[in-house]
Design an enzyme around this catalytic site. Structure first.
Site, mmCIF file in Angstrom:
data_model
loop_
_atom_site.group_PDB
_atom_site.id
_atom_site.type_symbol
_atom_site.label_atom_id
_atom_site.label_comp_id
_atom_site.label_asym_id
_atom_site.label_seq_id
_atom_site.Cartn_x
_atom_site.Cartn_y
_atom_site.Cartn_z
ATOM 1 N N GLY A 48 -7.382 -16.723 -38.173
ATOM 2 C CA GLY A 48 -8.721 -16.386 -37.718
ATOM 3 C C GLY A 48 -9.266 -15.540 -38.756
ATOM 4 C CB THR A 51 -18.029 -9.829 -39.131
ATOM 5 O OG1 THR A 51 -18.915 -11.296 -39.046
ATOM 6 C CG2 THR A 51 -19.057 -8.986 -40.264
ATOM 7 C CB VAL A 55 -6.187 -12.844 -36.959
ATOM 8 C CG1 VAL A 55 -5.021 -13.089 -35.886
ATOM 9 C CG2 VAL A 55 -7.416 -11.851 -36.142
ATOM 10 C CG LEU A 125 1.076 -16.132 -32.043
ATOM 11 C CD1 LEU A 125 0.015 -15.963 -33.119
ATOM 12 C CD2 LEU A 125 2.138 -16.833 -32.910
ATOM 13 C CG ASP A 168 -19.285 -10.831 -28.181
ATOM 14 O OD1 ASP A 168 -20.232 -11.767 -28.100
ATOM 15 O OD2 ASP A 168 -18.390 -11.024 -29.103
#
Length: 190
Positions: A48, A51, A55, A125, A168
């Site tokens: 992943g 901005t 990851v 994970l 968010d």
């Protein structure tokens, strides 16, 4: 964690849904050791990117266990370093610092390292499917929607009980594993 996952490959069933493989240009060199963690984690492919962070799938060099390493991108802004510190403080507080069990619906911080300006967060994970792909393929049956919403709400109750507001919540920040029928809230940047 401010992370946009690459869409998972199209599959015929939810059980077959797997993370999308990283492209060669996005993958870290095989066996690269994360700086500042005393050689404790070897980076794998990028799973992943957002901005403010990348990851990686990683492996503990001591236990061999799989983890996710969130490597914060270098920014010269004091604001960005404050955001990184705030996320870390929030995640530590949400984990309870050993006073209570970790909530199964909130991402867990396993380790943290700072090497100069480089900050790495080692997180559990959590294998999951891309939300948009799963939705388009109609993988969300009524029991899955029930499990997703139950996990989301249980995670939010935990977060709110500690006087935090996520600010968010969106499909990319609520990961879902179809096999486990478990949702996990991630990304506390805001």
């Amino acid at each position: 964690m401010g992370v946009r996952r690459a869409p998972a490959p199209a599959t015929a069933s939810a059980a077959a849904c797997a993370p999308a493989p990283a492209t060669a240009s996005a993958a870290a060199p095989s066996g690269e050791v994360v700086c500042g963690l005393c050689g404790s984690y070897a980076l794998g492919e990028v799973i992943g990117e957002g901005t403010f962070a990348v990851v990686y799938r990683a492996r503990s060099t001591t236990t061999g266990g799989a983890v996710a390493v969130k490597r914060l991108k270098q920014h010269e802004s004091v604001f960005e370093s404050t955001r990184a510190r705030d996320e870390l403080c929030a995640l530590r507080r949400l984990a309870g610092n050993g006073r209570r069990p970790q909530n199964p619906n909130v991402v867990e911080v396993l380790d943290v390292a700072k090497d100069g300006e480089q900050v790495d967060l080692v997180l559990q994970l959590f294998e999951h499917c891309d939300f948009a792909t799963a939705l388009a393929e109609r993988q969300f049956t009524a029991p899955h929607v029930n499990s997703y919403m139950r996990g989301l709400l249980r995670g939010l109750v935990h977060i709110h009980s500690l006087s935090f507001v996520h600010r968010d919540i969106k499909p990319t920040n609520v990961l879902y594993n179809f096999a486990e029928r478990r949702a996990l809230i991630v990304d506390f940047w805001l």
